[in-house]
Design a protein around this motif. Sequence first.
Motif, PDB file in Angstrom:
ATOM      1  N   VAL A 143       0.863  -1.184   0.000  1.00  0.00           N
ATOM      2  CA  VAL A 143       0.000   0.000   0.000  1.00  0.00           C
ATOM      3  C   VAL A 143       0.895   1.228   0.000  1.00  0.00           C
ATOM      4  O   VAL A 143       1.899   1.275   0.709  1.00  0.00           O
ATOM      5  CB  VAL A 143      -0.909   0.018   1.245  1.00  0.00           C
ATOM      6  N   ASP A 144       0.516   2.226  -0.781  1.00  0.00           N
ATOM      7  CA  ASP A 144       1.260   3.486  -0.809  1.00  0.00           C
ATOM      8  C   ASP A 144       0.278   4.649  -0.835  1.00  0.00           C
ATOM      9  O   ASP A 144      -0.865   4.497  -1.276  1.00  0.00           O
ATOM     10  CB  ASP A 144       2.184   3.550  -2.020  1.00  0.00           C
ATOM     11  N   ILE A 145       0.727   5.788  -0.369  1.00  0.00           N
ATOM     12  CA  ILE A 145      -0.088   6.997  -0.370  1.00  0.00           C
ATOM     13  C   ILE A 145      -0.020   7.626  -1.758  1.00  0.00           C
ATOM     14  O   ILE A 145       1.019   7.568  -2.418  1.00  0.00           O
ATOM     15  CB  ILE A 145       0.373   7.969   0.736  1.00  0.00           C
ATOM     16  N   THR A 146      -1.128   8.192  -2.201  1.00  0.00           N
ATOM     17  CA  THR A 146      -1.175   8.880  -3.491  1.00  0.00           C
ATOM     18  C   THR A 146      -0.919  10.373  -3.277  1.00  0.00           C
ATOM     19  O   THR A 146      -0.957  10.851  -2.129  1.00  0.00           O
ATOM     20  CB  THR A 146      -2.554   8.709  -4.139  1.00  0.00           C
ATOM     21  N   PRO A 147      -0.690  11.113  -4.350  1.00  0.00           N
ATOM     22  CA  PRO A 147      -0.577  12.569  -4.184  1.00  0.00           C
ATOM     23  C   PRO A 147      -1.811  13.179  -3.508  1.00  0.00           C
ATOM     24  O   PRO A 147      -1.684  14.069  -2.664  1.00  0.00           O
ATOM     25  CB  PRO A 147      -0.404  13.068  -5.625  1.00  0.00           C
ATOM     26  N   ALA A 148      -2.994  12.673  -3.843  1.00  0.00           N
ATOM     27  CA  ALA A 148      -4.210  13.170  -3.189  1.00  0.00           C
ATOM     28  C   ALA A 148      -4.193  12.839  -1.691  1.00  0.00           C
ATOM     29  O   ALA A 148      -4.664  13.631  -0.863  1.00  0.00           O
ATOM     30  CB  ALA A 148      -5.455  12.577  -3.844  1.00  0.00           C
ATOM     31  N   GLY A 149      -3.654  11.685  -1.336  1.00  0.00           N
ATOM     32  CA  GLY A 149      -3.530  11.306   0.075  1.00  0.00           C
ATOM     33  C   GLY A 149      -2.571  12.221   0.804  1.00  0.00           C
ATOM     34  O   GLY A 149      -2.827  12.630   1.941  1.00  0.00           O
ATOM     35  N   ARG A 150      -1.450  12.557   0.161  1.00  0.00           N
ATOM     36  CA  ARG A 150      -0.489  13.500   0.766  1.00  0.00           C
ATOM     37  C   ARG A 150      -1.137  14.854   0.993  1.00  0.00           C
ATOM     38  O   ARG A 150      -0.977  15.457   2.047  1.00  0.00           O
ATOM     39  CB  ARG A 150       0.743  13.653  -0.124  1.00  0.00           C
ATOM     40  N   THR A 151      -1.879  15.313   0.008  1.00  0.00           N
ATOM     41  CA  THR A 151      -2.571  16.605   0.144  1.00  0.00           C
ATOM     42  C   THR A 151      -3.582  16.544   1.283  1.00  0.00           C
ATOM     43  O   THR A 151      -3.663  17.470   2.104  1.00  0.00           O
ATOM     44  CB  THR A 151      -3.267  16.974  -1.181  1.00  0.00           C
ATOM     45  N   ALA A 152      -4.343  15.456   1.359  1.00  0.00           N
ATOM     46  CA  ALA A 152      -5.356  15.319   2.407  1.00  0.00           C
ATOM     47  C   ALA A 152      -4.730  15.344   3.798  1.00  0.00           C
ATOM     48  O   ALA A 152      -5.240  16.008   4.700  1.00  0.00           O
ATOM     49  CB  ALA A 152      -6.161  14.031   2.206  1.00  0.00           C
ATOM     50  N   VAL A 153      -3.632  14.630   3.994  1.00  0.00           N
ATOM     51  CA  VAL A 153      -3.004  14.581   5.321  1.00  0.00           C
ATOM     52  C   VAL A 153      -2.381  15.935   5.666  1.00  0.00           C
ATOM     53  O   VAL A 153      -2.427  16.376   6.822  1.00  0.00           O
ATOM     54  CB  VAL A 153      -2.025  13.394   5.452  1.00  0.00           C
ATOM     55  N   GLN A 154      -1.837  16.634   4.672  1.00  0.00           N
ATOM     56  CA  GLN A 154      -1.294  17.973   4.924  1.00  0.00           C
ATOM     57  C   GLN A 154      -2.407  18.954   5.291  1.00  0.00           C
ATOM     58  O   GLN A 154      -2.248  19.778   6.195  1.00  0.00           O
ATOM     59  CB  GLN A 154      -0.503  18.462   3.704  1.00  0.00           C
ATOM     60  N   GLU A 155      -3.544  18.854   4.607  1.00  0.00           N
ATOM     61  CA  GLU A 155      -4.685  19.721   4.929  1.00  0.00           C
ATOM     62  C   GLU A 155      -5.236  19.405   6.316  1.00  0.00           C
ATOM     63  O   GLU A 155      -5.635  20.302   7.045  1.00  0.00           O
ATOM     64  CB  GLU A 155      -5.770  19.585   3.864  1.00  0.00           C
ATOM     65  N   TRP A 156      -5.254  18.113   6.674  1.00  0.00           N
ATOM     66  CA  TRP A 156      -5.721  17.708   8.001  1.00  0.00           C
ATOM     67  C   TRP A 156      -4.830  18.306   9.087  1.00  0.00           C
ATOM     68  O   TRP A 156      -5.316  18.848  10.071  1.00  0.00           O
ATOM     69  CB  TRP A 156      -5.736  16.181   8.080  1.00  0.00           C
ATOM     70  N   ARG A 157      -3.525  18.242   8.886  1.00  0.00           N
ATOM     71  CA  ARG A 157      -2.607  18.825   9.875  1.00  0.00           C
ATOM     72  C   ARG A 157      -2.808  20.339   9.984  1.00  0.00           C
ATOM     73  O   ARG A 157      -2.804  20.890  11.084  1.00  0.00           O
ATOM     74  CB  ARG A 157      -1.162  18.501   9.512  1.00  0.00           C
ATOM     75  N   ALA A 158      -2.980  21.005   8.857  1.00  0.00           N
ATOM     76  CA  ALA A 158      -3.200  22.454   8.873  1.00  0.00           C
ATOM     77  C   ALA A 158      -4.503  22.788   9.587  1.00  0.00           C
ATOM     78  O   ALA A 158      -4.575  23.753  10.367  1.00  0.00           O
ATOM     79  CB  ALA A 158      -3.205  23.011   7.449  1.00  0.00           C
TER      80      ALA A 158
END
Length: 148
Positions: free
Chosen positions: A89-104
């Motif tokens: 399993v790997d994170i997608t670019p959309a997943g990276r964006t989602a986790v960054q937005e969640w942290r923000a």
Amino acid sequence: MNRADVIPSIVLSAHALARIAAQDAKNEAPSAQWRVLSILERDGGIRLGALAAAARTTQPGMTRLIGDLERAGLVSRSSDPADSRATVVDITPAGRTAVQEWRAEFRATLAPRFADLGDDDWATLSRAAEILMGHSAQSPLSKTGDTE
């Protein structure tokens, strides 16, 4: 507070802050989603079994969660090149964006609770965060050593 109570207090406080931030931000995504995306962001492609162990959940539960995350476009699955019977399993670019937005979102939600802190308190929290990060880093996850 005595030394033996410090770490449990930090852990409980961190859980409470995460719960408060999720409630205040009205973020209804399960915390397991953010935990898994954060692990994948940090460690890259990981076998499903190793990911379940790292997230402290069952393999069937992880399989369901990964299915949901894959349908949302946040993760991708592929065969392990070392063992085609296993899934990576790997994170997608959309997943990276989602986790960054969640942290923000969490930073913005929690910021008012800490607005009254002075420089000394921020320095203390910064040092505590460094210490906690150093002691909470797991050994690198096995990307090929775990079985499905």
